[in-house]
Design a protein around this motif. Structure first.
Motif, mmCIF file in Angstrom:
data_model
loop_
_atom_site.group_PDB
_atom_site.id
_atom_site.type_symbol
_atom_site.label_atom_id
_atom_site.label_comp_id
_atom_site.label_asym_id
_atom_site.label_seq_id
_atom_site.Cartn_x
_atom_site.Cartn_y
_atom_site.Cartn_z
ATOM 1 N N ALA A 1 14.323 53.016 49.301
ATOM 2 C CA ALA A 1 14.010 53.615 49.818
ATOM 3 C C ALA A 1 12.898 53.744 51.205
ATOM 4 C CB ALA A 1 14.173 54.669 49.130
ATOM 5 N N VAL A 2 11.569 52.823 49.737
ATOM 6 C CA VAL A 2 10.298 53.042 50.869
ATOM 7 C C VAL A 2 10.000 52.466 52.389
ATOM 8 C CG1 VAL A 2 8.318 52.031 50.362
ATOM 9 C CG2 VAL A 2 9.023 53.250 48.803
ATOM 10 N N GLN A 3 10.924 51.292 51.856
ATOM 11 C CA GLN A 3 10.892 50.006 53.521
ATOM 12 C C GLN A 3 12.333 51.127 54.587
ATOM 13 O OE1 GLN A 3 13.253 46.642 51.060
ATOM 14 N NE2 GLN A 3 12.006 46.136 50.459
ATOM 15 N N ALA A 4 12.987 51.867 54.335
ATOM 16 C CA ALA A 4 13.537 52.385 55.215
ATOM 17 C C ALA A 4 13.102 54.040 55.347
ATOM 18 C CB ALA A 4 14.711 52.591 54.943
ATOM 19 N N LEU A 5 11.808 54.649 54.581
ATOM 20 C CA LEU A 5 11.479 54.921 55.524
ATOM 21 C C LEU A 5 10.344 55.132 55.765
ATOM 22 C CD1 LEU A 5 11.081 57.219 52.512
ATOM 23 C CD2 LEU A 5 12.016 58.212 53.759
ATOM 24 N N LEU A 6 9.340 54.234 55.640
ATOM 25 C CA LEU A 6 8.615 53.162 56.345
ATOM 26 C C LEU A 6 8.833 52.557 57.295
ATOM 27 C CD1 LEU A 6 6.394 50.971 53.591
ATOM 28 C CD2 LEU A 6 5.636 52.979 55.439
ATOM 29 N N SER A 7 10.187 52.070 57.747
ATOM 30 C CA SER A 7 10.938 52.072 59.062
ATOM 31 C C SER A 7 10.589 52.746 60.230
ATOM 32 C CB SER A 7 11.953 50.595 59.128
ATOM 33 O OG SER A 7 12.424 51.624 58.179
ATOM 34 N N LYS A 8 11.391 53.494 59.582
ATOM 35 C CA LYS A 8 11.575 55.213 60.793
ATOM 36 C C LYS A 8 10.016 55.982 61.052
ATOM 37 C CE LYS A 8 15.766 55.900 58.513
ATOM 38 N NZ LYS A 8 17.024 56.502 58.058
ATOM 39 N N GLY A 9 8.847 55.237 60.318
ATOM 40 C CA GLY A 9 8.197 56.815 60.759
ATOM 41 C C GLY A 9 7.680 57.762 59.680
ATOM 42 N N THR A 10 8.913 57.639 58.878
ATOM 43 C CA THR A 10 8.847 59.261 57.734
ATOM 44 C C THR A 10 7.590 59.362 57.115
ATOM 45 O OG1 THR A 10 11.505 59.139 57.911
ATOM 46 C CG2 THR A 10 9.802 60.816 57.057
ATOM 47 N N VAL A 11 7.066 58.002 56.865
ATOM 48 C CA VAL A 11 5.777 58.304 55.867
ATOM 49 C C VAL A 11 5.145 56.697 56.588
ATOM 50 C CG1 VAL A 11 6.863 59.041 54.057
ATOM 51 C CG2 VAL A 11 6.662 56.901 54.258
ATOM 52 N N ARG A 12 4.192 56.014 55.760
ATOM 53 C CA ARG A 12 3.263 55.717 56.682
ATOM 54 C C ARG A 12 2.497 55.285 55.649
ATOM 55 N NH1 ARG A 12 4.405 59.017 60.938
ATOM 56 N NH2 ARG A 12 4.371 58.552 62.659
ATOM 57 N N PRO A 13 1.584 54.087 55.197
ATOM 58 C CA PRO A 13 0.889 53.578 54.545
ATOM 59 C C PRO A 13 -0.814 54.808 54.088
ATOM 60 C CG PRO A 13 1.048 52.021 56.388
ATOM 61 C CD PRO A 13 1.777 53.308 56.121
ATOM 62 N N GLY A 14 -0.541 55.066 52.816
ATOM 63 C CA GLY A 14 -2.075 56.303 52.559
ATOM 64 C C GLY A 14 -1.467 57.585 52.051
ATOM 65 N N ASP A 15 0.485 57.320 52.788
ATOM 66 C CA ASP A 15 1.143 59.248 52.680
ATOM 67 C C ASP A 15 0.559 59.053 50.972
ATOM 68 O OD1 ASP A 15 1.029 59.322 55.102
ATOM 69 O OD2 ASP A 15 3.035 59.492 55.289
ATOM 70 N N THR A 16 1.122 60.283 50.467
ATOM 71 C CA THR A 16 1.561 60.646 48.745
ATOM 72 C C THR A 16 3.520 60.560 48.865
ATOM 73 O OG1 THR A 16 -0.275 61.423 48.848
ATOM 74 C CG2 THR A 16 1.446 61.908 46.776
ATOM 75 N N LEU A 17 3.888 59.621 48.303
ATOM 76 C CA LEU A 17 5.307 59.851 47.611
ATOM 77 C C LEU A 17 5.379 60.903 45.999
ATOM 78 C CD1 LEU A 17 6.900 56.502 48.237
ATOM 79 C CD2 LEU A 17 6.408 58.345 49.930
ATOM 80 N N VAL A 18 6.333 61.318 46.600
ATOM 81 C CA VAL A 18 6.351 62.603 44.873
ATOM 82 C C VAL A 18 7.937 62.419 44.460
ATOM 83 C CG1 VAL A 18 6.706 64.695 46.391
ATOM 84 C CG2 VAL A 18 6.160 64.993 43.454
ATOM 85 N N ASP A 19 8.491 62.792 43.626
ATOM 86 C CA ASP A 19 9.714 62.597 42.805
ATOM 87 C C ASP A 19 9.640 62.906 41.108
ATOM 88 O OD1 ASP A 19 12.060 63.049 43.208
ATOM 89 O OD2 ASP A 19 12.486 61.179 44.173
ATOM 90 N N SER A 20 10.389 63.594 40.740
ATOM 91 C CA SER A 20 10.752 63.496 39.536
ATOM 92 C C SER A 20 11.646 62.399 38.972
ATOM 93 C CB SER A 20 11.398 64.578 39.018
ATOM 94 O OG SER A 20 12.261 64.398 38.085
#
Length: 353
Positions: free
Chosen positions: A46-65
């Motif tokens: 998931a993280v690799q896909a989100l980074l490759s799409k530019g949805t998230v960038r290094p330094g962003d905060t990911l949150v989940d339950s």
């Protein structure tokens, strides 16, 4: 005789070592694929896909339950890729896991103890929503609903095919969020559409229509859900097994006694179901997905090993309708239907044995 040592790669990050599975033959037609934490595939993919799409960038905060193992996998993925991590933790998250999360730099909100799984899950989701209102720049991973969590399991499917070439397979797995089952079975079925998928569920889970029951003894983390999950795809499953905590415990202790495998409660439940399935379908190799180790079940399960039922004496009630569903163990052909049928209203609630 101990086999000779083989070359072992040197990994650049611990996540590469953590996701490497061990294949352990338990019987002629039963193989356990064992993980330190299976959900490293979901988190990394998931993280690799989100980074490759530019949805998230290094330094962003990911949150989940999370109830535990996904939290640790996500924190490790964030550590690898320079992201921040905020976990809204279930009451079932142990101090051992919490300490690891904090050392990895994750912020942990642990919910107070609740009387049942639904209250715990509802409270966690509401807390995430509060965080997003206050910090709209956070990215909600939505492990229960976002299919991006299925992507990483294609790599595992390739490893399964390499380990068990030319074998007719049946995958036996706890359902949980549904991502691992969906992510594993779909690429396997592209090579063999007849590959079976067997679900393991606790009583009380909404995913396959047993929500009218309650198992008062424990929350079985990683098997069921008290709220609907979009990543659970009922149309992928051929058979469903529902087990109480006591029967899952019997499988967990039995797995260690017979094979010296120290694994979590969901693995023990899958082992019990797989042993029955293997007797019914001797021509298939039954692949048991062992999602995690047994460390977080030491007090509730392993310390009580003298009280565990003998797995060889246990068998399920074979049913054809959810109206006939009853503890402590029932199984039913699911036949890849899209949605669970519902039991007729008015049936009495029951508790697990």
């Amino acid at each position: 005789m101990v086999p000779p040592a083989v070359f072992a790669p040197v990994h650049d990050h611990v996540t590469d070592a953590t996701r490497a599975p061990s294949f352990i033959r338990l019987a002629d037609n039963m193989v356990l694929v064992r993980f330190e934490t299976l959900k490293i595939y979901a988190a990394l993919g998931a993280v690799q896909a989100l980074l490759s799409k530019g949805t998230v960038r290094p330094g962003d905060t990911l949150v989940d339950s999370s109830s535990g193992i996904y939290a640790l996998a996500l924190a490790m993925a964030c550590h690898r890729y320079g992201l921040r991590c905020h976990i809204v933790a279930s009451t079932t998250v142990t101090q051992t896991i919490r300490a690891q999360l904090e050392i990895l730099g994750a912020t942990v909100d642990q919910m107070p103890a609740e009387t049942n799984l639904r209250l715990d899950q509802d409270r966690r989701v509401e807390r995430v929503r509060q965080l997003l209102r206050t910090h709209p720049g956070m990215h909600w991973m939505r492990q229960y609903h976002d299919p991006v969590h299925c992507l990483g399991y294609a790599e595992l499917a390739d490893l399964v095919r390499l380990a068990l070439p030319a074998r007719r397979l049946a995958v036996v797995a706890s359902v949980g969020t549904g991502a691992s089952s969906a992510g594993l079975i779909q690429p396997l079925r592209r090579h063999d559409p007849s590959t079976r998928l067997v679900a393991v569920q606790p009583f009380g889970s909404v995913s396959f229509g047993s929500e009218r029951f309650q198992d008062p003894e424990a929350i079985i983390a990683g098997i069921g859900s008290a709220i609907p999950f979009d990543n659970v795809r009922p149309d992928l499953y051929d058979q469903v097994h529902w087990l109480t905590f006591q029967y899952a415990m019997a499988g967990t202790i039995g797995l260690m006694r017979s094979h010296a495998v120290f694994a979590g409660l969901s693995t023990g439940a899958a082992y019990l179901a797989a042993a029955w399935e293997a007797r019914r379908h001797p021509g298939r190799t039954h692949l048991i997905v062992g999602a995690d180790t047994g460390h977080r079940y030491v007090e509730k399960v392993f310390a009580r090993h003298r009280d565990a039922l003998e797995p060889a004496t246990l068998k399920p009630a074979e049913i054809g309708s959810l109206n006939d569903l009853a503890p402590p163990w029932s199984t039913m052909p699911w036949a890849r239907r899209h949605h669970p049928e519902r039991a007729q209203p008015g049936l009495a609630h029951a508790s697990g044995s």
